[in-house]
Design an enzyme around this catalytic site. Structure first.
Site, PDB file in Angstrom:
ATOM      1  N   GLU A 168      -5.362  19.185  -1.083  1.00 34.63           N
ATOM      2  CA  GLU A 168      -5.682  18.524  -0.100  1.00 34.63           C
ATOM      3  C   GLU A 168      -7.274  18.810   0.316  1.00 34.63           C
ATOM      4  O   GLU A 168      -7.998  18.007   0.535  1.00 34.63           O
ATOM      5  CB  GLU A 168      -4.893  18.427   1.055  1.00 34.63           C
ATOM      6  CG  GLU A 168      -3.865  17.966   1.113  1.00 34.63           C
ATOM      7  CD  GLU A 168      -4.135  16.411   1.139  1.00 34.63           C
ATOM      8  OE1 GLU A 168      -3.593  15.497   0.100  1.00 34.63           O
ATOM      9  OE2 GLU A 168      -4.745  15.625   1.883  1.00 34.63           O
ATOM     10  N   GLU A 217      -8.394   9.766  -3.091  1.00 32.95           N
ATOM     11  CA  GLU A 217      -7.712  10.017  -4.097  1.00 32.95           C
ATOM     12  C   GLU A 217      -8.560  10.351  -5.611  1.00 32.95           C
ATOM     13  O   GLU A 217      -8.053  11.089  -6.281  1.00 32.95           O
ATOM     14  CB  GLU A 217      -6.716   8.521  -4.690  1.00 32.95           C
ATOM     15  CG  GLU A 217      -6.019   8.203  -3.723  1.00 32.95           C
ATOM     16  CD  GLU A 217      -4.820   9.258  -3.065  1.00 32.95           C
ATOM     17  OE1 GLU A 217      -4.724  10.017  -3.780  1.00 32.95           O
ATOM     18  OE2 GLU A 217      -4.652   9.256  -1.848  1.00 32.95           O
TER      19      GLU A 217
HETATM   20 ZN    ZN Z   1      -4.246  13.618  -0.275  1.00 33.94          ZN
END
Ligand code: ZN
Length: 500
Positions: free
Chosen positions: A292, A264
């Site tokens: 991502e 995160e």
């Molecule tokens: Zn993620």
């Protein structure tokens, strides 16, 4: 500012303000809100969501947008914003209003039905609802595509433009040929890596202390963000000066919080790195795959490397002296990189993760070319797990019902996770070629790495496409070979496969 754009501005501002309020409410729901607040708060969120939608999708904005399409005085940023808005219109306009409303109502109920089906371990509870969702999805994409085009491409485009079935077929074919045999080899090789230490008891307060410290060490700026707890870890970028991340602490799993915190933090570094000129605009965010790529770059490529842990492992060891005093750095590194064929995507290790995605990709492709129907899903799901990972789910909860995505109508979403991992590997080799990455990690100097990523990726938001970012940064387009190379090099070393 162009005169026409000036007219659009109040609508954009209102939309942004409602969006900010909604983000804060949903953040609150997931973290601190009391259990019984949900119903009343949901009412507020429902009203705001309608307002949010109408603030930009209305006749006034449509007229302004028409004028703007002929306006030659727009700045590049204003143009990007208009393009985003135009895309939204094109998507919405072709779908009959009534159908869209019926679909929205279906989706608002489906999450609950999926959740019950998963709890009761019974796909049949969810199947009729899923069938309807897919019918709507098929219908909506048909409205949007020109004849002959495959509808699945349209769905993929919603998450990552340019990553069509052609690109992804080639990508997953490589994974199938190179990574499936590698996983088999490792799993067959009497996997001796011992990580029992990870399941000992770890004081949660101490874990919190470490995560807080770790996030800052990696690059999280606590003047512009907070770290809280929630059931599932996530990042909420309100704007570039207010980025909120969460993690979850388990008493008997040390790794879980550590790596979800790093993951995160990777997302947060992206959000904090958006340029001041684009934050709080329609282009002040990132695509799914690109986002991502950053979380996985920090979590897996950097965060599971020996160079990263060398200067800081003793800190963790001291904090949990009883549990870790006999675990060497080498053992710890092997432990956090242990490969296991497993059934649940979100718990998968770095090597097998993308095979979970490949399975979902193949299934979605079949669904949207009408080769299979909803009834076939559990069986096909299990077959593919056996084929690629050598294990078979014993029930639907650990099989076809495990993910929330389909209940939200998010078909085409899964590939962006694998695309992210692959982009991360490509960035890794590029960065290694232009700066002393290992040295920086050993010195705890992540700042130099982040500054480079800020300058070449984060600040642009979606004013550049994923492929434009990759080409401008590395000099070549998306190339999945780097990912295959990275996985083979890394895991051959950990499992000493070359020595045989
Ligand atoms: Zn993620």
């Amino acid at each position: 500012m162009s005169e026409n754009f000036e007219k659009l501005k109040p609508y954009l501002d209102k939309n942004m303000a409602i969006n900010t309020a909604l983000s804060l409410l949903s953040w609150d729901n997931e973290t601190l809100a009391p259990k019984e607040s949900i119903d009343n708060t949901s009412k507020v969120m429902g009203i705001l969501s309608d307002e949010y939608f109408q603030s930009l999708i209305n006749d006034d904005v449509k007229n302004i947008l028409n004028k703007l399409s002929r306006d030659k005085s727009l700045t590049p940023l204003e143009k990007s914003i208009c393009n985003e808005l135009k895309k939204e219109y094109q998507k919405m306009e072709v779908i009959p209003k009534q159908e869209y409303r019926a679909y929205s109502e279906l989706i608002s109920k489906s999450h609950h039905i999926w959740s019950r089906a998963k709890k009761e371990n019974n796909f049949e509870i969810f199947a009729p609802c899923l069938k309807q969702i897919i019918e709507y999805k098929r219908k909506f994409t048909q409205y949007r595509i020109k004849n002959g085009k495959n509808p699945y491409n349209k769905l993929l485009e919603d998450f990552e433009e340019g990553f069509t079935m052609n690109v992804l077929d080639n990508f997953f074919e490589k994974l199938k040929n190179e990574i499936v045999p590698l996983v088999k080899k490792i799993v067959d090789k009497n996997n001796k890596i011992d990580k029992k230490y990870n399941r000992l008891k770890y004081n949660v307060e101490k874990q919190k202390e470490f995560s807080q410290w770790l996030a800052e060490y990696v690059g999280f700026n606590f003047d512009k963000g907070v770290l809280a707890e929630s059931e599932h870890a996530f990042t909420n970028g309100i704007h570039n000066h207010d980025v909120r991340i969460t993690t979850h602490y388990y008493k008997k799993n040390l790794e879980s919080a550590i790596f979800s915190t790093i993951h995160e933090t990777g997302h947060a570094i992206y959000e904090m790195g958006m340029d001041d000129s684009i934050t709080q605009t329609l282009v002040g965010h990132a695509t799914y795959g690109m986002h991502e790529s950053q979380s996985r770059f920090f979590e897996n490529i950097i965060g599971r490397s020996e160079e990263f842990w060398k200067p800081i492992y003793s800190r963790l060891q001291k904090l949990f002296n009883k549990q870790l005093k006999d675990i060497s750095l080498e053992q710890f590194i092997k432990g956090i990189n242990k490969v296991e064929a497993s059934l649940i995507r979100t718990e998968a290790d770095e090597l097998t993760y993308s095979l979970h995605i490949m399975i979902r990709y193949e299934i979605e492709k079949m669904l949207f070319s009408n080769k299979i129907e909803v009834e076939d899903l559990p069986q096909i799901w299990n077959q593919k797990y056996e084929q690629y990972l050598g294990i078979k789910p014993q029930n639907d909860a650990e099989g076809v019902l495990q993910d929330i995505h389909w209940s939200s109508g998010d078909f085409g979403y899964f590939p962006s996770y694998a695309i992210g991992s692959a982009i991360a590997a490509q960035i890794f080799y590029h960065i290694k070629s232009i700066m002393p990455l290992d040295k920086y990690l050993l010195e705890g100097n992540l700042k130099s790495i982040i500054e480079y990523l800020n300058e070449h990726i984060h600040k642009y938001g979606i004013t550049k496409t994923t492929n434009e970012i990759i080409v401008d940064m590395t000099g070549e387009p998306f190339n999945p070979d780097y990912y295959i190379k990275y996985l083979k090099e890394k895991f051959s070393k950990i499992y000493e496969l070359d020595n045989e």
